[in-house]
Design an enzyme around this catalytic site. Structure first.
Site, PDB file in Angstrom:
ATOM      1  N   SER A 168       0.865  -1.184   0.000  1.00  0.00           N
ATOM      2  CA  SER A 168       0.000   0.000   0.000  1.00  0.00           C
ATOM      3  C   SER A 168       0.901   1.233   0.000  1.00  0.00           C
ATOM      4  O   SER A 168       1.779   1.345  -0.850  1.00  0.00           O
ATOM      5  CB  SER A 168      -0.949  -0.034   1.205  1.00  0.00           C
ATOM      6  OG  SER A 168      -1.881   1.026   1.143  1.00  0.00           O
ATOM      7  N   THR A 169       0.732   2.128   0.956  1.00  0.00           N
ATOM      8  CA  THR A 169       1.482   3.382   0.970  1.00  0.00           C
ATOM      9  C   THR A 169       2.987   3.134   0.962  1.00  0.00           C
ATOM     10  O   THR A 169       3.509   2.407   1.796  1.00  0.00           O
ATOM     11  CB  THR A 169       1.111   4.200   2.223  1.00  0.00           C
ATOM     12  OG1 THR A 169      -0.306   4.300   2.309  1.00  0.00           O
ATOM     13  CG2 THR A 169       1.716   5.596   2.160  1.00  0.00           C
ATOM     14  N   HIS A 195      -2.391  -1.128  -3.380  1.00  0.00           N
ATOM     15  CA  HIS A 195      -3.459  -0.158  -3.153  1.00  0.00           C
ATOM     16  C   HIS A 195      -3.121   1.133  -3.878  1.00  0.00           C
ATOM     17  O   HIS A 195      -2.042   1.701  -3.682  1.00  0.00           O
ATOM     18  CB  HIS A 195      -3.616   0.147  -1.663  1.00  0.00           C
ATOM     19  CG  HIS A 195      -4.042  -1.036  -0.854  1.00  0.00           C
ATOM     20  ND1 HIS A 195      -3.979  -1.049   0.517  1.00  0.00           N
ATOM     21  CD2 HIS A 195      -4.546  -2.249  -1.216  1.00  0.00           C
ATOM     22  CE1 HIS A 195      -4.427  -2.204   0.973  1.00  0.00           C
ATOM     23  NE2 HIS A 195      -4.766  -2.959  -0.060  1.00  0.00           N
ATOM     24  N   MET A 285      -0.599   1.104   5.117  1.00  0.00           N
ATOM     25  CA  MET A 285      -1.465   1.360   6.253  1.00  0.00           C
ATOM     26  C   MET A 285      -2.472   0.225   6.433  1.00  0.00           C
ATOM     27  O   MET A 285      -2.836  -0.448   5.480  1.00  0.00           O
ATOM     28  CB  MET A 285      -2.223   2.676   6.051  1.00  0.00           C
ATOM     29  CG  MET A 285      -1.336   3.888   5.957  1.00  0.00           C
ATOM     30  SD  MET A 285      -2.292   5.406   5.823  1.00  0.00           S
ATOM     31  CE  MET A 285      -3.063   5.436   7.437  1.00  0.00           C
ATOM     32  N   ASP A 288      -4.626  -5.059   5.918  1.00  0.00           N
ATOM     33  CA  ASP A 288      -4.983  -5.887   4.761  1.00  0.00           C
ATOM     34  C   ASP A 288      -3.900  -6.921   4.499  1.00  0.00           C
ATOM     35  O   ASP A 288      -2.725  -6.582   4.338  1.00  0.00           O
ATOM     36  CB  ASP A 288      -5.179  -4.990   3.532  1.00  0.00           C
ATOM     37  CG  ASP A 288      -5.722  -5.738   2.323  1.00  0.00           C
ATOM     38  OD1 ASP A 288      -6.314  -6.816   2.517  1.00  0.00           O
ATOM     39  OD2 ASP A 288      -5.574  -5.234   1.198  1.00  0.00           O
TER      40      ASP A 288
END
Length: 352
Positions: A168-169, A195, A285, A288
């Site tokens: 993600s991030t 993401h 973050m 998941d």
């Protein structure tokens, strides 16, 4: 109260963004900038909590402005831009390499049916990004991501047929680094859930292909998994695998607020491939993929979480480590070395 600096060269768009942000009681716009030079100066003097940055600016562009800010007075920066042409994707992801946390789309036009939902989505993610602690970035000549890691001793690992990666991030530059160092004849199929704001995934694939020795493509429903190919989950769909070695795209409900989700991919990989699978959970973050990484481990597969020191955001890997889902906790160099040890001889297509 989150203090925002809005960087946008279009006065019309700038006014719309400011109005949308200031309608939220937790946000306060303390300044605006129309050029990269103005953005760097405003970041230094106003010391905002977060910057929304456009890419296409007169003079110093969003890439150079982000790079300058992150190397002198680091602030959380979120790219807020429109849908880009694939030929511009290199610029977009160079900004993320420079330290931007996330790429988000500008809201729909004021008065359109999707306007309020798009504004709510943008503000929700800005609030999350404002909480992230960023550090000063150092950019050695000719390098974006310096390789300063000490060698990590690694045990022998069994061969696998599928490598599933979730991020993600902070994930795009790291994924690019990892794929760039895998050999052309890498003997497993690689599946990636990153993401990302809707509309940018196709550009992401285009950008990864510029440096990856392995061909990178969007996952398509029913596609046969082939060793040495990289499949990226497309917008709006969970990407799973089947026992026959094919991709299954579904529009099932979001998990952990996202679709595609890492959880959906890891769960299917654990079920279909067991000890012939490797799961890798990178910076990001939330949680998941953490529980499903443990499922891969429970079925005998290899599991990896990125370490705290190298993670831009330690949420997803941290959750996995907390529940003992990761056999290996590694920096990027260690992850790459472990991937080099993965072998699966003699297969021309992936099946269980």
């Amino acid at each position: 109260m989150i203090r925002l600096l809005v960087v946008e060269d279009s006065k019309t768009v700038q006014r719309a963004l400011v109005a949308a942000f200031e309608a939220d009681p937790e946000l306060k716009v303390i300044g605006t900038a129309e050029t990269g030079e103005e953005a760097v100066e405003a970041a230094r003097t106003l010391m905002p909590d977060l910057i929304t940055m456009d890419i296409n600016l007169p003079g110093m562009d969003g890439f150079d402005a982000t790079r300058a800010i992150m190397s002198s007075c680091p602030v959380p920066i979120v790219i807020v831009t429109g849908k880009m042409n694939p030929k511009d994707s290199a610029t977009l992801f160079r900004v993320m390499e420079a330290g931007a946390l996330m790429v988000l789309s500008k809201p729909d036009p004021v008065g359109s049916p999707g306007y309020q939902a798009s504004v709510d989505y943008l503000i929700h993610h800005l609030k999350l990004m404002a909480e992230i602690k960023v550090v000063r970035r150092i950019f050695p000549s000719g390098k974006t991501i310096p390789r300063t890691e000490r060698p990590v001793p690694l045990p022998p690992v069994q061969p696998v047929k599928v490598v599933a990666i979730g991020a993600s991030t902070g994930g795009p530059p790291l994924l690019r680094q990892i794929l760039a160092e895998l050999p052309e004849r890498f003997p497993a199929a690689v599946l990636v859930v990153q993401h990302m704001a809707v509309g940018f995934t196709e550009n992401f694939v285009h950008w990864l292909n510029r440096s990856s020795k392995l061909p990178v493509q969007l996952g398509t429903d029913g596609a046969q998994l082939i060793p040495g190919q990289v499949y990226v989950a497309p917008d709006h769909f969970h990407m799973e695998v089947t026992r026959s070695g094919r991709i299954l795209l579904t529009d099932a409900a979001p998990e952990h607020g996202v679709r595609p989700s890492v959880s959906a991919l890891f769960r299917s990989v654990a079920h279909c491939y067991g000890r012939q699978a490797m799961g890798v959970l990178l910076t990001g973050m939330g949680k998941d993929g953490a529980l499903e990484l443990k499922a891969i481990r429970g079925r005998g597969g290899i599991t990896v979480a990125q370490d705290r020191e190298s993670s831009m955001v330690f949420g997803m890997p941290g959750e996995a480590i907390e529940i003992d889902a990761a056999q290996h906790v590694l920096p990027p160099g260690g992850i790459i070395e472990l991937l080099h040890r993965v072998t699966s001889k003699g297969a021309s297509a992936v099946s269980s």
